[in-house]
Write a protein that holds these residues in place. Structure first.
Motif, mmCIF file in Angstrom:
data_model
loop_
_atom_site.group_PDB
_atom_site.id
_atom_site.type_symbol
_atom_site.label_atom_id
_atom_site.label_comp_id
_atom_site.label_asym_id
_atom_site.label_seq_id
_atom_site.Cartn_x
_atom_site.Cartn_y
_atom_site.Cartn_z
ATOM 1 N N ARG A 22 0.817 -1.213 0.000
ATOM 2 C CA ARG A 22 0.000 0.000 0.000
ATOM 3 C C ARG A 22 0.852 1.264 0.000
ATOM 4 N N THR A 23 2.036 1.180 0.603
ATOM 5 C CA THR A 23 2.925 2.346 0.653
ATOM 6 C C THR A 23 4.319 1.914 0.230
ATOM 7 N N SER A 24 5.198 2.867 0.020
ATOM 8 C CA SER A 24 6.567 2.545 -0.399
ATOM 9 C C SER A 24 7.350 1.835 0.695
ATOM 10 N N GLU A 25 6.849 1.846 1.918
ATOM 11 C CA GLU A 25 7.546 1.177 3.029
ATOM 12 C C GLU A 25 7.033 -0.243 3.270
ATOM 13 N N ASP A 26 5.969 -0.630 2.617
ATOM 14 C CA ASP A 26 5.400 -1.963 2.799
ATOM 15 C C ASP A 26 6.273 -3.020 2.129
ATOM 16 N N ARG A 27 6.247 -4.196 2.722
ATOM 17 C CA ARG A 27 6.932 -5.349 2.142
ATOM 18 C C ARG A 27 5.932 -6.489 2.089
ATOM 19 N N CYS A 28 6.030 -7.308 1.080
ATOM 20 C CA CYS A 28 5.019 -8.343 0.890
ATOM 21 C C CYS A 28 5.629 -9.557 0.197
ATOM 22 N N VAL A 29 5.189 -10.717 0.611
ATOM 23 C CA VAL A 29 5.527 -11.968 -0.062
ATOM 24 C C VAL A 29 4.219 -12.577 -0.544
ATOM 25 N N ILE A 30 4.213 -13.039 -1.755
ATOM 26 C CA ILE A 30 3.033 -13.678 -2.320
ATOM 27 C C ILE A 30 3.383 -15.137 -2.573
ATOM 28 N N VAL A 31 2.634 -16.027 -1.974
ATOM 29 C CA VAL A 31 2.871 -17.462 -2.129
ATOM 30 C C VAL A 31 1.696 -18.038 -2.910
ATOM 31 N N LEU A 32 1.984 -18.529 -4.087
ATOM 32 C CA LEU A 32 0.978 -19.168 -4.931
ATOM 33 C C LEU A 32 1.227 -20.671 -4.847
ATOM 34 N N MET A 33 0.325 -21.375 -4.225
ATOM 35 C CA MET A 33 0.578 -22.771 -3.893
ATOM 36 C C MET A 33 -0.054 -23.767 -4.862
ATOM 37 N N ASP A 34 -0.656 -23.296 -5.900
ATOM 38 C CA ASP A 34 -1.256 -24.179 -6.894
ATOM 39 C C ASP A 34 -0.260 -24.383 -8.027
ATOM 40 N N GLU A 35 0.014 -25.614 -8.357
ATOM 41 C CA GLU A 35 1.022 -25.904 -9.385
ATOM 42 C C GLU A 35 0.690 -25.303 -10.740
ATOM 43 N N ARG A 36 -0.577 -24.998 -10.965
ATOM 44 C CA ARG A 36 -0.967 -24.439 -12.270
ATOM 45 C C ARG A 36 -0.321 -23.083 -12.538
ATOM 46 N N PHE A 37 0.052 -22.355 -11.492
ATOM 47 C CA PHE A 37 0.704 -21.064 -11.714
ATOM 48 C C PHE A 37 2.074 -21.224 -12.380
ATOM 49 N N GLY A 38 2.632 -22.396 -12.319
ATOM 50 C CA GLY A 38 3.907 -22.659 -12.976
ATOM 51 C C GLY A 38 3.776 -23.164 -14.395
ATOM 52 N N TRP A 39 2.570 -23.478 -14.802
ATOM 53 C CA TRP A 39 2.347 -23.968 -16.157
ATOM 54 C C TRP A 39 2.504 -22.825 -17.156
ATOM 55 N N PRO A 40 3.178 -23.060 -18.286
ATOM 56 C CA PRO A 40 3.344 -22.002 -19.299
ATOM 57 C C PRO A 40 2.015 -21.390 -19.748
ATOM 58 N N LYS A 41 0.973 -22.189 -19.747
ATOM 59 C CA LYS A 41 -0.356 -21.708 -20.146
ATOM 60 C C LYS A 41 -0.781 -20.512 -19.283
#
Length: 67
Positions: free
Chosen positions: A16-35
């Motif tokens: 939300r601000t320039s001081e925020d830090r965030c990690v996004i974890v996508l746990m579904d294997e489909r996010f790694g598919w080229p499609k």
């Protein structure tokens, strides 16, 4: 692709601000598919791992050093 767009929108809510830090974890294997992965932003740099906690701790340790 509507569901994929919602994932991208939700991932932007972690910062939300320039001081925020965030990690996004996508746990579904489909996010790694080229499609699907071809729709990520160009600056997206995923790390595929079976131990996300390791990378999350490293991210916050390194980002604390930069503050």
């Amino acid at each position: 692709m509507p569901a994929f767009n919602k994932v991208l929108q939700a991932s932007g809510r972690g910062i939300r601000t320039s001081e925020d830090r965030c990690v996004i974890v996508l746990m579904d294997e489909r996010f790694g598919w080229p499609k699907y992965s071809k729709y990520f932003p160009k600056d997206y740099s995923p790390i595929k791992t079976s131990n996300p906690g390791r990378y999350i701790r490293l991210f916050f340790k390194l980002s604390d050093m930069k503050l």
